[in-house]
Design a protein around this motif. Structure first.
Motif, PDB file in Angstrom:
ATOM      1  N   PHE A 165       0.836  -1.204   0.000  1.00  0.00           N
ATOM      2  CA  PHE A 165       0.000   0.000   0.000  1.00  0.00           C
ATOM      3  C   PHE A 165       0.876   1.262   0.000  1.00  0.00           C
ATOM      4  O   PHE A 165       0.623   2.195  -0.761  1.00  0.00           O
ATOM      5  CB  PHE A 165      -0.909   0.030   1.233  1.00  0.00           C
ATOM      6  N   LYS A 166       1.900   1.253   0.846  1.00  0.00           N
ATOM      7  CA  LYS A 166       2.752   2.440   0.950  1.00  0.00           C
ATOM      8  C   LYS A 166       3.523   2.705  -0.339  1.00  0.00           C
ATOM      9  O   LYS A 166       3.840   3.852  -0.658  1.00  0.00           O
ATOM     10  CB  LYS A 166       3.724   2.289   2.118  1.00  0.00           C
ATOM     11  N   ALA A 167       3.822   1.648  -1.067  1.00  0.00           N
ATOM     12  CA  ALA A 167       4.516   1.824  -2.349  1.00  0.00           C
ATOM     13  C   ALA A 167       3.566   2.342  -3.422  1.00  0.00           C
ATOM     14  O   ALA A 167       3.981   2.668  -4.533  1.00  0.00           O
ATOM     15  CB  ALA A 167       5.147   0.499  -2.795  1.00  0.00           C
ATOM     16  N   ASN A 168       2.278   2.387  -3.090  1.00  0.00           N
ATOM     17  CA  ASN A 168       1.270   2.787  -4.082  1.00  0.00           C
ATOM     18  C   ASN A 168       0.292   3.811  -3.524  1.00  0.00           C
ATOM     19  O   ASN A 168      -0.897   3.779  -3.840  1.00  0.00           O
ATOM     20  CB  ASN A 168       0.494   1.547  -4.548  1.00  0.00           C
ATOM     21  N   TYR A 203      -5.104   3.233   9.154  1.00  0.00           N
ATOM     22  CA  TYR A 203      -4.665   3.742   7.853  1.00  0.00           C
ATOM     23  C   TYR A 203      -5.857   4.140   6.984  1.00  0.00           C
ATOM     24  O   TYR A 203      -6.905   3.504   7.020  1.00  0.00           O
ATOM     25  CB  TYR A 203      -3.814   2.700   7.127  1.00  0.00           C
ATOM     26  N   ALA A 204      -5.662   5.205   6.212  1.00  0.00           N
ATOM     27  CA  ALA A 204      -6.734   5.717   5.361  1.00  0.00           C
ATOM     28  C   ALA A 204      -6.780   4.912   4.067  1.00  0.00           C
ATOM     29  O   ALA A 204      -6.186   5.261   3.063  1.00  0.00           O
ATOM     30  CB  ALA A 204      -6.496   7.199   5.057  1.00  0.00           C
ATOM     31  N   ILE A 205      -7.491   3.798   4.131  1.00  0.00           N
ATOM     32  CA  ILE A 205      -7.633   2.928   2.966  1.00  0.00           C
ATOM     33  C   ILE A 205      -9.101   2.935   2.560  1.00  0.00           C
ATOM     34  O   ILE A 205      -9.966   2.662   3.389  1.00  0.00           O
ATOM     35  CB  ILE A 205      -7.184   1.486   3.300  1.00  0.00           C
ATOM     36  N   ALA A 206      -9.371   3.284   1.325  1.00  0.00           N
ATOM     37  CA  ALA A 206     -10.766   3.421   0.882  1.00  0.00           C
ATOM     38  C   ALA A 206     -11.138   2.361  -0.142  1.00  0.00           C
ATOM     39  O   ALA A 206     -10.287   1.841  -0.868  1.00  0.00           O
ATOM     40  CB  ALA A 206     -10.994   4.812   0.295  1.00  0.00           C
ATOM     41  N   GLU A 219     -11.272  -3.159  -5.784  1.00  0.00           N
ATOM     42  CA  GLU A 219     -10.197  -2.157  -5.829  1.00  0.00           C
ATOM     43  C   GLU A 219     -10.046  -1.464  -4.462  1.00  0.00           C
ATOM     44  O   GLU A 219     -11.027  -1.239  -3.760  1.00  0.00           O
ATOM     45  CB  GLU A 219     -10.478  -1.108  -6.906  1.00  0.00           C
ATOM     46  N   TYR A 220      -8.797  -1.119  -4.158  1.00  0.00           N
ATOM     47  CA  TYR A 220      -8.479  -0.416  -2.913  1.00  0.00           C
ATOM     48  C   TYR A 220      -7.574   0.763  -3.215  1.00  0.00           C
ATOM     49  O   TYR A 220      -6.836   0.748  -4.211  1.00  0.00           O
ATOM     50  CB  TYR A 220      -7.695  -1.323  -1.959  1.00  0.00           C
ATOM     51  N   ILE A 221      -7.584   1.757  -2.349  1.00  0.00           N
ATOM     52  CA  ILE A 221      -6.606   2.827  -2.479  1.00  0.00           C
ATOM     53  C   ILE A 221      -6.195   3.313  -1.091  1.00  0.00           C
ATOM     54  O   ILE A 221      -7.042   3.488  -0.206  1.00  0.00           O
ATOM     55  CB  ILE A 221      -7.161   3.990  -3.343  1.00  0.00           C
ATOM     56  N   MET A 222      -4.877   3.456  -0.898  1.00  0.00           N
ATOM     57  CA  MET A 222      -4.414   4.101   0.332  1.00  0.00           C
ATOM     58  C   MET A 222      -4.290   5.585   0.015  1.00  0.00           C
ATOM     59  O   MET A 222      -3.576   5.990  -0.904  1.00  0.00           O
ATOM     60  CB  MET A 222      -3.076   3.545   0.801  1.00  0.00           C
ATOM     61  N   SER A 224      -3.395   8.215   1.986  1.00  0.00           N
ATOM     62  CA  SER A 224      -2.373   9.039   2.615  1.00  0.00           C
ATOM     63  C   SER A 224      -1.584   8.164   3.572  1.00  0.00           C
ATOM     64  O   SER A 224      -2.127   7.239   4.159  1.00  0.00           O
ATOM     65  CB  SER A 224      -3.065  10.180   3.361  1.00  0.00           C
ATOM     66  N   THR A 225      -0.307   8.453   3.726  1.00  0.00           N
ATOM     67  CA  THR A 225       0.452   7.679   4.721  1.00  0.00           C
ATOM     68  C   THR A 225       0.602   8.460   6.015  1.00  0.00           C
ATOM     69  O   THR A 225       0.831   7.887   7.065  1.00  0.00           O
ATOM     70  CB  THR A 225       1.885   7.352   4.245  1.00  0.00           C
ATOM     71  N   ASP A 226       0.490   9.779   5.933  1.00  0.00           N
ATOM     72  CA  ASP A 226       0.731  10.528   7.162  1.00  0.00           C
ATOM     73  C   ASP A 226      -0.545  10.775   7.967  1.00  0.00           C
ATOM     74  O   ASP A 226      -0.508  11.319   9.060  1.00  0.00           O
ATOM     75  CB  ASP A 226       1.463  11.839   6.891  1.00  0.00           C
ATOM     76  N   ARG A 227      -1.677  10.343   7.411  1.00  0.00           N
ATOM     77  CA  ARG A 227      -2.930  10.531   8.127  1.00  0.00           C
ATOM     78  C   ARG A 227      -3.373   9.189   8.698  1.00  0.00           C
ATOM     79  O   ARG A 227      -3.766   8.292   7.968  1.00  0.00           O
ATOM     80  CB  ARG A 227      -3.983  11.051   7.161  1.00  0.00           C
ATOM     81  N   VAL A 228      -3.283   9.044   9.984  1.00  0.00           N
ATOM     82  CA  VAL A 228      -3.694   7.798  10.627  1.00  0.00           C
ATOM     83  C   VAL A 228      -4.819   8.124  11.602  1.00  0.00           C
ATOM     84  O   VAL A 228      -4.723   9.079  12.367  1.00  0.00           O
ATOM     85  CB  VAL A 228      -2.500   7.149  11.359  1.00  0.00           C
ATOM     86  N   ALA A 229      -5.887   7.362  11.539  1.00  0.00           N
ATOM     87  CA  ALA A 229      -7.053   7.656  12.374  1.00  0.00           C
ATOM     88  C   ALA A 229      -6.731   7.518  13.855  1.00  0.00           C
ATOM     89  O   ALA A 229      -5.865   6.747  14.250  1.00  0.00           O
ATOM     90  CB  ALA A 229      -8.201   6.722  12.007  1.00  0.00           C
ATOM     91  N   LYS A 230      -7.461   8.284  14.662  1.00  0.00           N
ATOM     92  CA  LYS A 230      -7.249   8.211  16.115  1.00  0.00           C
ATOM     93  C   LYS A 230      -7.747   6.883  16.648  1.00  0.00           C
ATOM     94  O   LYS A 230      -8.669   6.282  16.098  1.00  0.00           O
ATOM     95  CB  LYS A 230      -7.991   9.364  16.785  1.00  0.00           C
TER      96      LYS A 230
END
Ligand SMILES: [Zn+2]
Ligand SMILES: [Zn+2]
Length: 313
Positions: A165-168, A203-206, A219-222, A224-230
């Motif tokens: 995910f982080k690579a994409n 992680y913000a995966i939609a 299909e999935y998309i990450m 953002s990597t710097d936005r992590v839910a509380k």
């Protein structure tokens, strides 16, 4: 069936098969089991030839099984296709390998029951296939290279998935690729790991159900990597998340922002906000949740803004 199928006029073949079947039914009582089986092998070959001939008559490739499979799948975008159909048009039994090549070499987004995943809307049987978009995906070759590298790494399934995910980030990946990276047999556990990345690690995966209705099933998309839910937002059950995103039409209830408006200059994402804070006993139910964009969400938590009554569900 390794024998090369014979392409003949459909009419000729149909007659030939008719004759063979008639002959079989007349003489069956006098034949040994072996003799019957051998006749049926012959009939199967003819039926196999018929499948390919029907496909060729409809404009599919005369020479290459893989090209016939490609044309057939491309003609049926978003339609679930059984492996047996591919066996008929290709005339080969190793059609699954050809499908893999279409995916990895030509970049078609073809998902299959091998990586079934209800979380992203996929409900396929093991030998079923689904092409998500008619055009090959030019970035796909690169993603398969990355997937291949990550798959070989040690470490947990979840770490491999996260690395992929982080690579994409910001790119659509398919459940097929994720399943490959996870290297698990049977669909269940890799989808659970993806769910955990979202619900336990934040992680913000939609998916099509959670903020990105434009995505296809599988299909999935990450985002953002710097936005992590509380922490407290991570335990909202998936079915509740789906319900809330659907109710709020995948848009921020405060300013109407939706993922189509995403840009590098303004990289927001959609999140769920508790009306009555979770720490104060607010429940993880739809009535207590609201879709907000990350900017409005920050404003609310920083008390720069309040939620007007008309935005309440
Ligand atoms: Zn919140
Ligand atoms: Zn907003």
């Amino acid at each position: 069936m390794t024998r090369k199928p014979k392409v003949l006029a459909v009419e000729v073949l149909t007659k030939e098969i008719d004759e063979k079947l008639k002959h079989f039914s007349i003489s069956a009582s006098k034949l040994s089991l072996r003799e019957k089986v051998l006749r049926l092998v012959d009939i199967r070959r003819s039926v196999n030839d018929l499948g390919v001939s029907v496909a060729v008559e409809d404009g599919l490739s005369r020479t290459a099984a893989r090209d016939r499979i490609e044309s057939y799948i491309v003609r049926h975008v978003s339609v679930i296709i059984d492996g047996e159909e591919l066996a008929v048009v290709s005339g080969i039994s190793e059609y699954a390998r050809r499908v893999r090549e279409l995916r990895t070499e030509k970049g078609y987004r073809i998902v299959s029951g091998a990586s079934n995943d209800a979380d992203s809307g996929l409900n396929l049987k093991p030998d079923q296939y689904l092409l998500l978009a008619p055009e090959p995906d030019l970035d796909s070759a690169r993603r398969w290279l990355i997937a291949n590298r990550i798959r070989r790494e040690d470490g947990s399934i979840q770490n491999r998935l996260l690395e992929f995910f982080k690579a994409n980030v910001g790119k659509v990946v398919t459940t097929e690729e994720l399943s490959y990276v996870a290297k698990t047999k049977g669909g269940d556990s890799f989808t659970r790991r993806i769910r955990e990345l979202r619900t336990e690690h934040g992680y913000a995966i939609a998916t099509i159900f959670t903020g990105r209705p434009d995505l296809a099933m599988g299909e999935y998309i990450m985002l953002s990597t710097d936005r992590v839910a509380k922490e407290h937002d991570r335990h909202i059950p998936m079915d509740v998340q789906r319900e809330v995103y659907e109710r709020d039409k995948n848009t921020c209830r405060l300013d109407g922002w939706s993922m189509e408006k995403w840009s590098k200059e303004d990289p927001r994402i959609l999140e769920l906000h508790h009306l009555k804070a979770h720490v104060k006993g607010g429940e993880n139910i739809a009535k207590n949740l609201l879709v907000l964009c990350s900017r409005c969400h920050d404003d609310i938590h920083a008390n720069r803004r309040t939620i007007p009554p008309e935005a309440l569900p």
